[in-house]
Scaffold this active site. Sequence first.
Site, PDB file in Angstrom:
ATOM      1  N   CYS A  44       7.818   7.391 -84.037  1.00  0.00           N
ATOM      2  CA  CYS A  44       8.580   7.894 -82.889  1.00  0.00           C
ATOM      3  C   CYS A  44       8.823   9.395 -83.004  1.00  0.00           C
ATOM      4  O   CYS A  44       8.769  10.125 -82.004  1.00  0.00           O
ATOM      5  CB  CYS A  44       9.913   7.162 -82.772  1.00  0.00           C
ATOM      6  SG  CYS A  44       9.763   5.376 -82.593  1.00  0.00           S
ATOM      7  N   ARG A 120       6.586   0.532 -77.367  1.00  0.00           N
ATOM      8  CA  ARG A 120       6.259   1.879 -76.875  1.00  0.00           C
ATOM      9  C   ARG A 120       5.714   1.764 -75.446  1.00  0.00           C
ATOM     10  O   ARG A 120       4.506   1.700 -75.228  1.00  0.00           O
ATOM     11  CB  ARG A 120       5.230   2.540 -77.788  1.00  0.00           C
ATOM     12  CG  ARG A 120       5.727   2.703 -79.197  1.00  0.00           C
ATOM     13  CD  ARG A 120       4.721   3.444 -80.092  1.00  0.00           C
ATOM     14  NE  ARG A 120       5.084   3.228 -81.480  1.00  0.00           N
ATOM     15  CZ  ARG A 120       6.081   3.824 -82.111  1.00  0.00           C
ATOM     16  NH1 ARG A 120       6.824   4.707 -81.452  1.00  0.00           N
ATOM     17  NH2 ARG A 120       6.355   3.561 -83.367  1.00  0.00           N
TER      18      ARG A 120
END
Length: 222
Positions: A44, A120
């Site tokens: 991330c 995601r």
Amino acid sequence: MVVLGQKFPEVEVQTTHGRMRLPDHYRGKWFVLFSHPADFTPVCTTEFVEFARNYDKFKAMNTELIGLSIDQVFSHIKWIEWIKEKFNVEIPFPVIADDQGELARMLGMISPYKGTNTVRAVFIVDPEGYIRAMLYYPQETGRNIPEILRLVEALQTADKYGVATPANWHVDRYEFKPSSIVGNDVIIPPASSLEEKKDREERAKKGEIECFDWWFCHKKLE
């Protein structure tokens, strides 16, 4: 769960830039909403750095960015500060603190087969508030930011000229480069115990791996 072509759900959210109402806050602009599994996680972090470094390219296409995870806003703020301290990268876009997971569930960002964190996901929303593209990536695979830029341009081109774009359209226009902070290294999953944390730190001291912090270590494939 929403579907392609549907109006983005009207919702008020808490972000690192204060409260805002979607999709009205971005009316007249395109926006890319992307979720990440958690703050203070390595993949991330690489994504946020690349989104930030490409922010001006999105802005040039009348497109805003907004992140989301089910962390609290305090965690978002601290993580953003960490990114600035480590990489000298400002995160210029807001990040939604969806700590109850309400919006994430509306958008299908939480898979019952992949735990309670958001996957995601990427949603591209047009100036009228309609969802024009939806992408889902697994937690172990980081997104390609130039491809998201290319997709935004393709959608805008289709709208402007009444055309469709072929496979690999304008891939030459966007620079598909490795991560600017780890290159083509692979990321070691974060330590899940104090013993693992200590082991990572020892391996880093020996030069076997490289770490920005105990939870963010990477290495070359052997």
